[in-house]
Design an enzyme around this catalytic site. Structure first.
Site, PDB file in Angstrom:
ATOM      1  N   SER A  75     -13.500  21.712 -45.642  1.00  0.00           N
ATOM      2  CA  SER A  75     -14.608  22.616 -45.357  1.00  0.00           C
ATOM      3  C   SER A  75     -15.400  23.040 -46.595  1.00  0.00           C
ATOM      4  CB  SER A  75     -14.008  23.814 -44.620  1.00  0.00           C
ATOM      5  OG  SER A  75     -14.965  24.715 -44.211  1.00  0.00           O
TER       6      SER A  75
ATOM      7  N   ARG B  61      -6.385  42.261 -47.440  1.00  0.00           N
ATOM      8  CA  ARG B  61      -5.566  41.312 -46.675  1.00  0.00           C
ATOM      9  C   ARG B  61      -5.232  40.093 -47.533  1.00  0.00           C
ATOM     10  NH1 ARG B  61      -8.864  36.991 -45.204  1.00  0.00           N
ATOM     11  NH2 ARG B  61      -7.293  36.051 -43.871  1.00  0.00           N
TER      12      ARG B  61
HETATM   13  C1  16G Z   1     -10.385  29.349 -42.551  1.00  0.00           C
HETATM   14  C2  16G Z   1     -10.892  29.658 -41.177  1.00  0.00           C
HETATM   15  C3  16G Z   1     -12.099  30.574 -41.268  1.00  0.00           C
HETATM   16  C4  16G Z   1     -11.713  31.828 -42.020  1.00  0.00           C
HETATM   17  C5  16G Z   1     -11.127  31.477 -43.360  1.00  0.00           C
HETATM   18  C6  16G Z   1     -10.537  32.700 -44.012  1.00  0.00           C
HETATM   19  C7  16G Z   1     -10.888  28.200 -39.253  1.00  0.00           C
HETATM   20  C8  16G Z   1     -11.331  26.910 -38.673  1.00  0.00           C
HETATM   21  N1  16G Z   1     -11.282  28.446 -40.488  1.00  0.00           N
HETATM   22  O1  16G Z   1     -11.325  28.631 -43.282  1.00  0.00           O
HETATM   23  O2  16G Z   1     -12.503  30.885 -39.985  1.00  0.00           O
HETATM   24  O3  16G Z   1     -12.810  32.656 -42.216  1.00  0.00           O
HETATM   25  O4  16G Z   1     -10.073  30.552 -43.185  1.00  0.00           O
HETATM   26  O5  16G Z   1      -9.941  32.329 -45.213  1.00  0.00           O
HETATM   27  O6  16G Z   1     -10.204  28.985 -38.610  1.00  0.00           O
HETATM   28  P1  16G Z   1      -8.957  33.281 -45.973  1.00  0.00           P
HETATM   29  O7  16G Z   1      -7.782  33.561 -45.070  1.00  0.00           O
HETATM   30  O8  16G Z   1      -8.608  32.535 -47.202  1.00  0.00           O
HETATM   31  O9  16G Z   1      -9.714  34.538 -46.279  1.00  0.00           O
HETATM   32 ZN    ZN Z   2     -15.997  24.654 -42.345  1.00  0.00          ZN
END
Ligand code: 16G
Ligand code: ZN
Length: 533
Positions: free
Chosen positions: A65, A501
């Site tokens: 991503s 978090r």
């Molecule tokens: C992932 C999630 C995204 C979320 C991000 C948070 C999916 C497909 N993707 O990329 O939605 O905003 O994680 O990242 O669920 P973090 O936990 O590192 O803050």
């Molecule tokens: Zn993405």
């Protein structure tokens, strides 16, 4: 189990015993050099999942991503286009982490037993998996490692090459559900273009939809160019998909949202009041923005998209005077700007639900409504329509020709907006259509509410797993006592709000703060960060 065959493939994809893996919010994700054994094992698990589900097609997506070009990741997509059920995440984690071949076979047997997977009676087939990848350099090798996982169990596969994540979700769903659309990449474009053209025709809109899109130098840029219609004029910049080292570099939805500024390619010469958009590296997130007359940057993020689409849909529904009792709700996460929540509840009069970060949580919650609008502030989201919605609207008897237009539009939205997962391309066109039909300029849209100044920072801590949250990640349970400190600090700030978090994708803790002014949100963020350190 075909032990000898499994052994040959297992040895082809050795695991470094020092690597530890976890199937997290977005599957497995890390530096690509560490993922070969994982991709192989995910291919295998996807095959087992398919066999368990009577040989329905399962998807495997290779992508990291918005993360840097040298990272990659792998995740599994369910037959109806949803994420892997949470109950299977620990199975994936376990399988990814075993070191010896004996443990590997042992774990496979455990999964087969606990999940009651019938390998002896393969009347339905040995598993069916479709795979795709984004434009990363490591993609082809990881994809073929996953294919080896399918072959190790004698399953069938189809390599779809480069696709956006939502396209792979679309193909997985349409392979299992013919009514969803033709199960080809062309089928995806045809469905979208046809729907867009129909809606524009209903409202006699003759001016093509215009937009400039920052494609993050990724797969979304390339795919957007395949959408051909005289009613769509999309100009794509940052479209160098053939230079994978440039992926997400100084551009893309995550860059724009995090830094709250224009991406490369637009930053030096933005046209005032013109609408721009950015996709992320696998085109499942979208944010929009413009600069005002004074060249001040204005972000239209996931919260603004949610309010625009919910307002558009409820506005249409309100035009139907007959009986259509449909439940509309918006799902947000702790990252949603406080002003957006207030606007939704008090102006739109729509209920808001909160869930933890990660699409699987929001998606699940959104399924409780007839119209479930979910967006993360970062631009990942979609709108889900229930079967009740489709039935009620299909059976609705319009009272006049205006109502017929509204009814048709509401039904076409189901085809326009990707029902499986957030999709940059389809979300972007949903926004452009909402603006065109309701005759709103980017400024009208933006002025619905004013974002509270906010700041998100990242802290590297010894043990991020020590941070346990509750109440949709808005409060800390552990470390004990920390939440009280945060509350005391927040109370000092006007419109203050802050939460902490653990990241689900990186070894870090995130600190979010918002307050009445830019200075105050920065101060609040740094004071809370001091407690965390
Ligand atoms: C992932 C999630 C995204 C979320 C991000 C948070 C999916 C497909 N993707 O990329 O939605 O905003 O994680 O990242 O669920 P973090 O936990 O590192 O803050
Ligand atoms: Zn993405």
């Amino acid at each position: 189990l075909p032990i000898e065959q499994l052994k040959t493939y297992f040895n082809k994809h050795p695991k470094d015993p020092s690597n530890k893996y976890a199937y997290g919010t977005a599957g497995f994700r890390m530096n690509a050099t560490k993922l070969d054994s994982v991709a192989f094992r995910v291919g295998l698990l996807a095959t087992l999942r398919s066999i368990k589900l009577q040989n329905q097609t399962i998807g495997v997506m290779i992508t990291a991503s918005h993360n840097p070009p040298e990272d990659n990741g792998v995740k599994i997509v369910e037959p109806m286009g949803e994420m892997l059920p949470q109950a299977w995440e620990p199975l994936a984690t376990k399988l990814a982490n075993v070191d010896s071949f004996d443990e590997f076979i042992e774990t496979l047997k455990e999964i087969i037993k606990s999940e009651k997977i019938d390998l002896s009676d393969n009347a339905k087939g040995n598993g069916n998996v479709i795979l795709a990848r984004d434009t990363r350099e490591s993609g082809p090798a990881l994809l073929s490692a996953a294919v080896d996982g399918v072959l190790a169990l004698g399953g069938s596969y189809k390599d779809e090459g480069e696709l956006t994540t939502p396209q792979l979700h679309y193909l997985t769903r349409s392979s299992n559900d013919k009514s969803f659309g033709q199960a080809t990449e062309t089928g995806y474009y045809t469905k979208l273009v046809k729907t867009i053209e129909e809606i524009l025709k209903i409202w006699s809109i003759e001016k093509p939809l215009q937009i400039t899109v920052d494609g993050a130098n990724g797969v979304g840029a390339e795919k957007l160019e395949n959408i051909k219609s005289s009613m769509i004029q999309a100009t794509v910049i940052n479209d160098q998909c053939d230079k994978p080292h440039m992926l997400n570099v100084d551009c893309g939805a995550d860059y724009v949202k995090t830094n709250q500024k224009l991406p490369a390619g637009i930053s030096t010469n933005p046209v005032p009041l013109k609408l721009y958009s950015s996709f992320d590296g696998d085109a499942d997130r979208v944010v929009l923005y413009y600069v005002d007359q004074d060249l001040k940057f204005k972000l239209l993020d996931g919260d603004k998209i949610a309010t625009l689409l919910a307002g558009f849909i409820s506005g249409l529904l309100n035009q139907l005077k007959g009986d259509v009792d449909l439940k509309l709700g918006i799902v947000q996460t702790a990252y949603a700007n406080g002003s957006s929540t207030k606007f939704i509840e008090s102006t739109l009069n729509v209920p808001v639900a909160f869930t933890s970060t990660g699409v699987k949580h929001l998606h699940h919650k959104a399924q409780e409504y007839d119209i479930g609008v979910y967006f993360e502030a970062n631009g990942h989201g979609t709108v889900l329509f229930s079967t009740n919605y489709i039935t009620k609207l299909t059976n609705y008897k319009p009272l006049n020709s205006e109502e017929t237009k509204v009814q048709k539009t509401l039904l076409l939205l189901v085809d326009l907006i990707n029902q499986t997962v957030g999709d940059s391309i389809s979300d972007l066109f949903a926004v452009l259509i909402a603006l065109a039909v309701s005759k709103k300029t980017p400024t009208d849209w933006d002025s619905q509410y004013l974002d509270l100044p906010n700041k998100l920072t990242k802290l590297i801590v010894n043990d991020r797993f020590a941070f346990k949250t509750t109440n949709a990640e808005r409060q800390l349970l552990e470390p004990v006592g920390l939440q009280e400190k945060i509350d005391e600090t927040v109370a000092k700030f006007k419109n203050g709000r802050s939460f902490v978090r653990a990241s689900g994708t990186e070894n870090a803790v995130r600190v979010y703060a918002e307050a009445d002014t830019k200075e105050n949100c920065e101060l609040l963020n740094s004071e809370v960060s001091e407690w965390v350190k």
